[in-house]
Design an enzyme around this catalytic site. Structure first.
Site, PDB file in Angstrom:
ATOM      1  CG  ASP A 277      -1.989   1.012   1.211  1.00  0.00           C
ATOM      2  OD1 ASP A 277      -2.197   1.617   0.145  1.00  0.00           O
ATOM      3  OD2 ASP A 277      -2.638   1.215   2.254  1.00  0.00           O
ATOM      4  CG  HIS A 278      -0.468   5.161   0.255  1.00  0.00           C
ATOM      5  ND1 HIS A 278      -0.489   6.336  -0.456  1.00  0.00           N
ATOM      6  CD2 HIS A 278      -1.729   4.936   0.636  1.00  0.00           C
ATOM      7  CE1 HIS A 278      -1.718   6.803  -0.491  1.00  0.00           C
ATOM      8  NE2 HIS A 278      -2.506   5.962   0.147  1.00  0.00           N
TER       9      HIS A 278
ATOM     10  CD  GLU B  80      -6.043   1.685  -5.196  1.00  0.00           C
ATOM     11  OE1 GLU B  80      -6.804   0.698  -5.238  1.00  0.00           O
ATOM     12  OE2 GLU B  80      -6.003   2.472  -4.239  1.00  0.00           O
TER      13      GLU B  80
ATOM     14  CE  LYS C 203      -4.595   8.074   7.215  1.00  0.00           C
ATOM     15  NZ  LYS C 203      -4.680   7.053   6.179  1.00  0.00           N
TER      16      LYS C 203
ATOM     17  CG  HIS D 182      -6.675   5.410  -0.625  1.00  0.00           C
ATOM     18  ND1 HIS D 182      -5.364   5.628  -0.936  1.00  0.00           N
ATOM     19  CD2 HIS D 182      -7.101   4.416  -1.442  1.00  0.00           C
ATOM     20  CE1 HIS D 182      -5.002   4.798  -1.904  1.00  0.00           C
ATOM     21  NE2 HIS D 182      -6.039   4.064  -2.237  1.00  0.00           N
TER      22      HIS D 182
END
Ligand code: ZN
Length: 472
Positions: free
Chosen positions: A155-156, A252, A294, A326
């Site tokens: 991820d990321h 992605e 978040k 996200h």
């Protein structure tokens, strides 16, 4: 079920044929430790690094070497590709203990779960490796007998080195973070418009379902100036790792962690440029209007969000990929909108919320430990904020010395406290005593092990609420 002196995880019992007869493999608890037991005349031929308990019965530890063996002989414990399926759901687990809770929610629906999902930022803050992230998931999937398939998301990721690391371990999805190559908006630095872009975009109407997209010269220059380098970066990464098909993984594109909100025009521009360069991707994460902070609900104008995601979803359908959302945990206000406007075709990521549920278990079952952690988190919040964008105000968090033990759970309904705990996980887990031992980490893991089922139930309830509102 008891077998010899072991508590057996019943769903983990599998029989496998070897050249010289069948062997039975299962996971069990020996004292408090989880192990594999392999039984059969030729048990050792399966390749586990194991010790003999008695003739024909082996014991093997849950380590990386044995995880690799497990994935080879039981392919359902290895990640597969699934990002192109209609609905997919990412469930990061920073602690390596949540998957058994997560997977219960995906037994009975058509959603593709991505159980292993971790960013390099999270790896660094938790001192974990991608090996450990993937192994924890393989073990949980084996233990619960989850055979529907799951994904693993690097991820990321921002660098070729990290991407190669994740892919070489068998990760089946890479989220390419283009943010270092996305420029902030600055009209002073707009480029001269080249003939290539002018011919391609000006004086045209792009009809995307019931929306007409038209670029003014100014808007086109803005898109080029913000996204051109990011597009070239993604092209380079695609050509290096994805074009040949060497790795069996989906891509992605993430353009969400930037100052610039992705307007529908910007989304169209970036996607069109990527596709024209031959970059094939399964999903794209724009930065939506409003705020996806978040651990707390959506902040912003719901009507504007609905109007914009409607066009974003249409653009994604037009080009043949899907939208990725996200920081998707706890965005309960917008879940019905996301479901409606995408027609259920989306990827969504959650992570920190499973850590918060783990802390909720600590607050409930060891209030004094929770109090120590809470006070420690307050002192490191300023530091933790360097890694995450949150707006929590410490002054809005109740003073816990006035809260009774049975009131501590109310902190998990307070947005400010949620963000405090959400982003300080690295500092909490890594805090050490003078003698080098961990202040909280070992006590927390011991507690979570004792209250494993309570944790799984909490996850089922909390993530279940996400699925419900997303109409899954
Ligand atoms: Zn993101």
């Amino acid at each position: 079920m008891q077998y010899l002196k072991f508590d057996v995880f019943e769903k983990s019992i599998n029989t496998i044929e070897t050249a010289s007869g069948s062997a039975v493999v299962f996971m069990a608890k020996e004292n408090k430790k989880k192990i594999f037991v392999i039984q059969g005349k030729n048990a050792s031929s399966l390749g586990f690094n194991a010790q003999v308990i008695e003739s024909g019965i082996l014991r093997a530890d849950l380590n990386h070497e044995n995880a690799c063996v497990l994935r080879k002989i039981f392919p359902f414990t290895a990640p597969v590709r699934g990002l192109r399926k209609n609905t997919s759901f990412g469930l990061g687990d920073r602690l390596g203990i949540a998957t058994s809770g997560h997977l219960r929610l995906f037994e009975k629906n058509d959603v593709f779960p991505v159980f292993a999902q971790q960013s390099v930022r999270e790896l660094n803050l938790t001192n974990r490796t991608y090996e450990e992230v993937l192994d924890a998931v393989s073990f949980a999937v084996y233990r619960e007998g989850f055979k529907k398939g799951f994904g693993a998301d690097g991820d990321h990721l921002k660098t070729a080195k990290d991407i190669e690391y994740a892919l070489s371990l068998g990760f089946t999805m890479i989220t390419l973070d283009c943010s270092d190559h996305i420029k902030n908006e600055n009209p002073q630095s707009y480029p001269q418009l080249s003939k290539y872009y002018a011919d391609k975009y000006l004086n045209r109407t792009f009809i995307i379902e019931d929306t007409n997209l038209v670029f003014t010269e100014e808007e086109l220059k803005q898109c080029i100036s913000i996204y051109k380098e990011a597009v070239l970066f993604a092209e380079d990464i695609y050509n290096r790792f994805f074009a040949s098909g060497k790795y069996n993984a989906d891509l992605e594109i993430s353009i969400d962690e930037t100052e610039s909100v992705t307007t529908p025009l910007a989304h169209f521009f970036a996607a069109r440029e990527l596709l024209d360069l031959g970059v094939s991707f399964a999903s794209l994460a724009p930065r939506f209007c409003g705020e996806f902070q978040k651990g707390i609900d959506y902040k912003g104008d719901l009507t504007q969000f609905e109007n914009e995601i409607k066009i974003h979803a249409a653009i994604a359908r037009h080009f043949g990929y899907k939208l990725s959302i996200h920081s998707g945990s706890d965005k309960f206000r917008v879940f019905p909108v996301i479901s409606r406007q995408t027609g259920g075709r989306f990827h969504i990521k959650t992570a920190g919320t499973s850590w918060l549920e783990a802390l909720r278990i600590a607050a409930e079952f060891d209030p004094s430990l929770y109090r120590e952690i809470h006070l420690s988190a307050l002192t490191v919040f300023g530091d933790a904020k360097k890694n995450y964008h949150v707006t929590a105000a410490l002054s809005e968090i109740p003073d816990i010395s006035f809260l009774k033990d049975e009131e501590l759970h109310t902190l998990f309904e307070n947005d400010n406290a949620r963000q405090l705990l959400h982003i300080t996980y690295g500092q909490i887990l890594n805090k050490k005593n003078n003698d080098g031992s961990f202040v909280f980490k070992d006590r927390l893991y011991t507690l979570w092990q004792s209250y494993e089922n309570e944790y799984f139930k909490a996850l089922e309830k909390h993530i279940g609420k996400h699925l419900e509102l997303l109409n899954i």
